[in-house]
Every structure is written in structure tokens, then in C-alpha cells.
Design an enzyme around this catalytic site. Sequence first.
Site, PDB file in Angstrom:
ATOM      1  N   SER B 204      42.325  43.017  42.549  1.00  0.00           N
ATOM      2  CA  SER B 204      42.556  42.857  41.112  1.00  0.00           C
ATOM      3  C   SER B 204      42.754  41.393  40.765  1.00  0.00           C
ATOM      4  O   SER B 204      42.249  40.904  39.746  1.00  0.00           O
ATOM      5  CB  SER B 204      43.747  43.698  40.668  1.00  0.00           C
ATOM      6  OG  SER B 204      44.938  43.156  41.176  1.00  0.00           O
ATOM      7  N   ARG B 208      40.020  39.750  38.273  1.00  0.00           N
ATOM      8  CA  ARG B 208      40.487  39.341  36.935  1.00  0.00           C
ATOM      9  C   ARG B 208      40.075  37.904  36.651  1.00  0.00           C
ATOM     10  O   ARG B 208      39.494  37.592  35.624  1.00  0.00           O
ATOM     11  CB  ARG B 208      41.998  39.487  36.840  1.00  0.00           C
ATOM     12  CG  ARG B 208      42.535  39.160  35.458  1.00  0.00           C
ATOM     13  CD  ARG B 208      44.034  39.247  35.399  1.00  0.00           C
ATOM     14  NE  ARG B 208      44.511  40.561  35.802  1.00  0.00           N
ATOM     15  CZ  ARG B 208      45.142  40.815  36.938  1.00  0.00           C
ATOM     16  NH1 ARG B 208      45.387  39.820  37.773  1.00  0.00           N
ATOM     17  NH2 ARG B 208      45.538  42.022  37.238  1.00  0.00           N
ATOM     18  N   ASN B 212      37.007  36.746  34.051  1.00  0.00           N
ATOM     19  CA  ASN B 212      37.293  35.911  32.886  1.00  0.00           C
ATOM     20  C   ASN B 212      36.471  34.639  32.884  1.00  0.00           C
ATOM     21  O   ASN B 212      35.903  34.251  31.866  1.00  0.00           O
ATOM     22  CB  ASN B 212      38.788  35.562  32.849  1.00  0.00           C
ATOM     23  CG  ASN B 212      39.596  36.606  32.110  1.00  0.00           C
ATOM     24  OD1 ASN B 212      39.579  36.625  30.885  1.00  0.00           O
ATOM     25  ND2 ASN B 212      40.247  37.467  32.841  1.00  0.00           N
TER      26      ASN B 212
END
Lengths: 156, 273
Positions: B204, B208, B212
Site C-alpha cells: 500500500s 499510494r 499519485n
Amino acid sequence: MNINLTFFGQMISFGILVWFTMKFIWPPLNAAIESRQKTIADGLAAAERARQELKDADSRVADEIRKAREEATQIVERANQQYNQIVDKAKVDAIAEGARQKAVAQAEIDSLSHQAREVLRQQVAALAVSGAEKILKREIDQARHRDLLDALAKEI
Amino acid sequence: MSTEAATGGLNEYITHHLTHNVVKLGTGFHLDTWLVSLVLGLLFVLWFGLKARKATAGVPSKGQAFVEIIVEFVDGQVKDTFHGDRRSVTPLALTIFMWIVFMNTMDLIPLDLPGWLVHTVAGAETAHHTYWRLVPTADLNTTLALSVSVFFILIGHALAAKGGFGFGKELLTAPFHAHGPLAFVLAPVNLFMNIIEWLVKPVSLAMRLFGNMYGGELVFMLIAGLLAGWVTFVPGIIANTAWAIFHILIILLQAFIFMILTVVYIAGAREGH
């Protein structure tokens, strides 16, 4: 998105960076920050202490001033009392002295008048005798009236 | 705006910009990612190292004060989350934060600037074959390398706090507690749950950040497509500016999230269930 050798290269880079930060960046910076924090805390504490001391000193000074003022008031009061006492005593003394002097003068006057009266009486008696002598010498024979004259002289 | 867009259209432009500079080394090696991140990492340690070397406990210079603000900010975050010896955790958090901020910031450099430089220095032909992606965090290799390193650090913390036996026991007995024979039945279930729980963390974290930054980069490329035509030029400029300003927030936020989650995970790894 292919995972390849870059992955391990980046891991090694990351490890070296973390090691460097842990070894050379964090300790001196943290030490500087903590030591400055301590200095500031000490300074603040000292300022607080100084403020407290100043407050104490102020209250002490106010106390002293109040005491001094009270003392001064007492002194002035005492002085006033003393002044009044002195003035009163002087008045009494003056009155007593005046009375005494008046008494002395009166006594002197009394004695002088007494003496004068004595002298006057003797002189009047002598004058009367001498006057009578002059009258009698002319009209009365001394020998004839001797007994009468003697009786008169005795009476004076 | 760019030679690539003019000759091959937006599709080719984007494809060109999304291709790594690969060196044939083992399974392949992204020279661009590695070099840019290394230079940025060295920039960070050089900057902070110099300030740290000259750090004084007295009145700090503006540079030192700035560095100290960052360090104190990170340390404050760590202090709030992690209650223990911070001597290794704060430097880790600081490195993660600053390095990711630096790498993310590469997103704000104009897309075609490196290409233009190569074009100017070495000519159009070289530029056409030289691929260079500037944002290391938009490469899954970087984010995964970071998160997997963090993963190992987490395991290290868990082992240091609980010992090998304690950690192993926890893997088998949490989250479902039981007594007697039921415990043996639940042990594989617990182990399975824990493995998922542990593996989710690095994945994760990496996904993430990568998502982004990759997405941000892609939006910049799409906006750059607007700049190719005269009609869309002005809206393109406006969109580019707006996205760049918004992206500053993302740059800092993603770095912060990566850092704070790392610290939270470390705190969690040290605590028992």
C-alpha cells in the site's frame, strides 16, 4: 511497470541515505536544538525568578517607606508635645519668677516705708518738743513748771 | 511546443515520456530513476549534513533555522506517534520525508526541459533516442524499494521488541485468541491473516506514492498536449499552472503520508496485539 535491478539499486541508495542521516545529520542537529531549548528554558526560568525577586523587593521597599513614614509622624508628634511642654513650663516659670520678684519688691517697699515712718515720727516728736519748748520758754518759767514738763516728757 | 508532439502526436509524445532510460544490466536498470534519485539524495544529505556540521546551540543562521524547522517538524510527528527511542526512527522518517519531497518535486520541472537540453547539446537524432524520466517516485522500483526497506525495518523492530519467539507466537495467536485445541485450529488462520496484514503495508505504501506521482506526471503530459495547438494554448497554460500549484500539495502530502505511515507501522510493530 517492470520491477528490475533498479529496485535493488534504490534500496541500497535508501539504506545509505538513512545511515548517513542517522550518523551525521540527526545527532548534531538534535544536540544543537536540545541544548538551545535548555538555554531558552533556563533563561525563561531566570527571568521568572528575577520578576519574583523584583516583586519581593518592591513590596519590601513599600514596607520600608510605610514604616519610615509612620516613624516620621511619630517623631513630629513627639516634637510637638515637647514643644508644648517647654512653652507651658516657660510660662509657669515666668509667672512664678514674676510673683517672687514682686514679693521681694513689696517686702523692700514695706520695710522702707516702715523706716521712713519711724524716722518721721521721731522727727515730728522732736519738732513738737522743740516747738513747745519755744512757746513755753517765752511764757512759762522753767523752774515753775518743771514738774509739768517732766510729766510731759515722760508721756512722749 | 515539443518536437515529439509535432511529429508523432500526443500518443507518441506521452509514450516517449513514459519510457525509461534502460541500461542492459541483469533484468534491466533504469539509469534515469537511479541517477536522479541518487543526485537528489546526495543533495539532501549534503545540505543537511553541512548545516548539521556547522550547527550551533546559540543563535542559528537562517539556513540552520530552516533545517531545524524541518527536523523538529519530523521529530514532533515521530514523538506524537512513536513512544520509544527515537534515535533511529527520526532519522529514518527524516530521510524518507526529505528524499521523497525532493524526488516528487522533480514533477514540477517542465516536461520537455531535459529533452530540450539533450536536443540542444547533442542534436535531434540523439534526443529522439534518449529517454529520460525525471520523477523517480513515478517509478514503481523506487517506491517499492522504499516500502520494502521499510518492511524489513518493521520486522527488525518487531523482533527487537518481542524477540523471535514472541514475534512468532504473535503471528500464530493474533488476531484470534483461543485456548486448548482450538488454538491449533486457529493458528494457520492467524498466520494467514498476519501475512496479509504485513504484506499489505509495503504494497500500500509503494502503490499510494507511485500512483499519485505517476498520475500527476500523466496529467502534466496531457496538459502539455493542449499546449501543442494555438487554440488550446492559453487554457493549457492555465491548466498547467493550476495543476502545478495543486501538485505542490500532493508532493508534500504524499511524502508526509509515507513518512507518518512508516512511523505508525514501526510503533505498531513494537506494540503487542
